[in-house]
Design an enzyme around this catalytic site. Structure first.
Site, PDB file in Angstrom:
ATOM      1  N   GLU A  19       0.718  -1.267   0.009  1.00 46.71           N
ATOM      2  CA  GLU A  19      -0.079  -0.002   0.037  1.00 46.71           C
ATOM      3  C   GLU A  19       0.998   1.267   0.112  1.00 46.71           C
ATOM      4  O   GLU A  19       1.015   2.108   1.013  1.00 46.71           O
ATOM      5  CB  GLU A  19      -0.901   0.158   1.151  1.00 46.71           C
ATOM      6  CG  GLU A  19      -2.010  -1.121   1.072  1.00 46.71           C
ATOM      7  CD  GLU A  19      -3.347  -1.063   2.068  1.00 46.71           C
ATOM      8  OE1 GLU A  19      -2.973  -0.528   3.174  1.00 46.71           O
ATOM      9  OE2 GLU A  19      -4.089  -1.656   1.960  1.00 46.71           O
ATOM     10  N   GLU A  63      -5.632  -8.300  -1.069  1.00 48.63           N
ATOM     11  CA  GLU A  63      -6.148  -8.251  -0.181  1.00 48.63           C
ATOM     12  C   GLU A  63      -7.823  -7.765  -0.195  1.00 48.63           C
ATOM     13  O   GLU A  63      -7.977  -6.951  -1.190  1.00 48.63           O
ATOM     14  CB  GLU A  63      -5.727  -7.094   0.930  1.00 48.63           C
ATOM     15  CG  GLU A  63      -4.598  -7.332   1.453  1.00 48.63           C
ATOM     16  CD  GLU A  63      -3.969  -6.242   2.314  1.00 48.63           C
ATOM     17  OE1 GLU A  63      -4.892  -5.419   3.021  1.00 48.63           O
ATOM     18  OE2 GLU A  63      -2.778  -5.940   2.297  1.00 48.63           O
TER      19      GLU A  63
HETATM   20  C1  BG6 Z   1      -4.666  -3.035   4.635  1.00 49.14           C
HETATM   21  C2  BG6 Z   1      -3.512  -3.248   5.104  1.00 49.14           C
HETATM   22  O1  BG6 Z   1      -4.506  -1.622   5.005  1.00 49.14           O
HETATM   23  O2  BG6 Z   1      -5.912  -3.470   5.167  1.00 49.14           O
HETATM   24  C3  BG6 Z   1      -3.525  -4.620   6.293  1.00 49.14           C
HETATM   25  O3  BG6 Z   1      -2.520  -3.911   4.144  1.00 49.14           O
HETATM   26  C4  BG6 Z   1      -4.654  -4.331   7.091  1.00 49.14           C
HETATM   27  O4  BG6 Z   1      -2.253  -4.626   6.932  1.00 49.14           O
HETATM   28  C5  BG6 Z   1      -5.813  -4.499   6.263  1.00 49.14           C
HETATM   29  O5  BG6 Z   1      -4.614  -5.416   8.271  1.00 49.14           O
HETATM   30  C6  BG6 Z   1      -7.034  -4.583   7.028  1.00 49.14           C
HETATM   31  O6  BG6 Z   1      -7.143  -3.343   7.743  1.00 49.14           O
HETATM   32  P1  BG6 Z   1      -7.452  -3.705   9.351  1.00 49.14           P
HETATM   33  O7  BG6 Z   1      -7.367  -2.387   9.791  1.00 49.14           O
HETATM   34  O8  BG6 Z   1      -8.962  -3.858   9.487  1.00 49.14           O
HETATM   35  O9  BG6 Z   1      -6.719  -4.443   9.860  1.00 49.14           O
END
Ligand code: BG6
Length: 491
Positions: free
Chosen positions: A199, A389
């Site tokens: 990111e 993701e």
């Molecule tokens: C992304 C990151 O921003 O979202 C992860 O690359 C992160 O590291 C994921 O865990 C989900 O976000 P969160 O805040 O719900 O863990």
């Protein structure tokens, strides 16, 4: 009707600080993630430090900065969720076995820089750290699971933060080059797919989360740091291609879909500008090898003057990525006028969309936005794309039958898989999908444990209590079927 390609990479994603724990084991050094406390939806996470007079202190994430002369430090009497995380450091064999049982084709993980170079400056790497990851890759290969490895998932060695100010300093690039050269040579033949920076654009989003005054102050360093990372990423691509011509290297962008709040032309233009600044700026440089034309306007508006060398321009051109990867969770709306109701989701902020449902953490759930994003990305770059993701952070309850019936998670992922299939029918060259947090892990934004994404439940709570025992949620068996049927059986 097109189907998912036969060799589609179904899998899941993690990051070292959010799963590993073992923060002082195996010769590992301390990282910047080790000095961040836990928060929740109402309470921010804090960075802790010792100030120039030796007094402990902390500042809120997005609410402050390290005071002059202070040094980041782990403080006594503070709770840091990543120190133990979900102890993948000791559980990795058991965890990988469960991923294999689900039929995983790909596992996304990151290497912690400080396990390899504890301070970031050593002449020789830490063998124990190298062996730890080698064993993980061997274990994955044993089950035919392809590792997808993020070289940097937000973990700078604390030493480099304190001594040279982290990515504010150009010196970081040389230290990073060395780290990259080490891991690429070490794991040649074991790892084929690499991502440079996780990111890379998210610090631009962070500016929107700050008060105006602070955001103005932080803009110069934010964009300069990103520039240094662009150069380091380009070097990483070149290093990887030279050492291992068979490997493929991708960028990783937090993709925020921003719709205009209305069809008023000024809202459409406001959304266009936000997408340029947040979603396109970094990918454009990493895929095309040069700054886009609109970058100048963004930098001028933020009163930023970038230090760029002639060699940087050459490096950016020579270090373009092989594929595009991104995270996608939610979308938001943009208005040129006054925002009526603000929503946040994965570090972006925008106006609430009345057509969407929102998660327990207020993230807008929008599978069509994923199809939209995939088309936008592929039209723009025409290189292979992978979603690395996506998922639903939710509270899971162990029911009377001892099981976790997470139908909400299945529904979220099911709808996003349908959206990906539609994008493939649109013609997008999509080659994989790794859902976020296939094993429950520490939330990045809040530091909570109860914000769970996994198919595998981990017995651990927000305060760090629990046995760490792993168990299978309903979604575990469901995702297994999805993979077995190559995305056809989604019921
Ligand atoms: C992304 C990151 O921003 O979202 C992860 O690359 C992160 O590291 C994921 O865990 C989900 O976000 P969160 O805040 O719900 O863990």
């Amino acid at each position: 009707m097109k189907r998912f390609p036969d060799n589609f990479f179904w899998g899941g994603a993690t990051s070292s600080s959010q799963i590993e724990g073992g923060f002082q084991e195996g010769g590992r050094g301390i990282t910047i993630q080790d000095v961040v406390t836990a928060g929740n939806n109402r309470q921010p996470r804090y960075f802790t430090y010792i100030d120039k007079d030796g007094k402990p202190g902390k500042f809120a994430q997005f609410g402050g900065a390290l005071p002059e002369g202070a040094r980041y430090a782990v403080l006594e009497n503070e709770y840091y969720p990543t120190h133990k995380a979900v102890d993948f450091y000791h559980y990795y064999k058991e965890d990988i076995k469960m991923l294999a049982e689900m039929g995983f084709k790909m596992f996304r993980m990151s290497v912690c820089w400080s396990r390899i170079f504890p301070k970031g400056i050593e002449e020789e790497p830490n063998r124990e750290g190298l062996e730890f990851y080698r064993n993980i890759f061997l274990e994955l290969r044993k089950y035919g699971i392809e590792p997808l490895v993020t070289i940097w998932h937000g973990e700078n060695p604390i030493y480099l933060e304190n001594e040279i100010g982290g990515w504010n300093s150009r010196k970081m690039i040389a230290y990073f080059d060395k780290y990259v050269r080490t891991v690429i040579s070490e794991y040649k033949g074991l790892v084929k797919y690499w991502l440079t920076f996780n990111e890379l654009n998210n610090t631009i989003m962070f500016l929107d989360l700050m008060e105006d005054e602070l955001a103005k102050k932080e803009a110069q360093s934010t964009y300069q740091q990103i520039h240094h990372k662009f150069v380091a990423s380009a070097h990483a691509v070149k290093i990887a291609h030279t050492i291992d011509p068979d490997c493929k290297v991708g960028c990783m962008i937090a993709y925020a879909v921003n719709y205009p709040s209305t069809c008023a032309p000024e809202d459409v233009i406001a959304a266009m500008e936000k997408n340029q600044r947040i979603s396109f700026y970094c990918g454009d440089v990493q895929v095309r090898g040069y700054y886009p034309a609109y970058a100048q306007k963004i930098l001028e508006k933020a009163d930023v003057k970038l230090q760029i060398t002639h060699q940087d321009f050459i490096d950016l051109k020579e270090g373009i990525v092989d594929f595009y990867s991104f995270s996608y969770y939610s979308s938001a709306c943009v208005t040129a006028g006054k925002t009526q109701e603000t929503v946040k989701g994965n570090f972006t902020i925008g106006e609430k969309n009345p057509y969407l449902k929102y998660s327990e953490w207020g993230w807008g759930m929008d599978p069509d936005g994923l199809r939209y994003a995939l088309n936008q990305i592929y039209d723009r770059y025409q290189i292979p794309v992978i979603v690395v993701e996506n998922g639903l952070g939710a509270v899971d309850t162990i029911e009377a039958d001892g099981k976790i019936h997470d139908s909400y998670r299945m529904e979220y992922i099911r709808n996003h898989i349908k959206a990906m299939k539609a994008a493939i029918e649109d013609g997008v060259e999509l080659f994989g999908y790794t859902t976020w947090g296939c094993i429950d892990e520490i939330s990045a934004s809040t530091g909570e444990m109860m914000k769970r994404y996994g198919f595998i439940y981990v017995d651990r709570d927000n305060e760090g209590n629990g046995t760490m025992k792993r168990s299978r949620k309903d979604s575990f068996y469901w995702y297994k079927k999805v993979i077995e049927s190559n995305g056809e059986d989604l019921v």
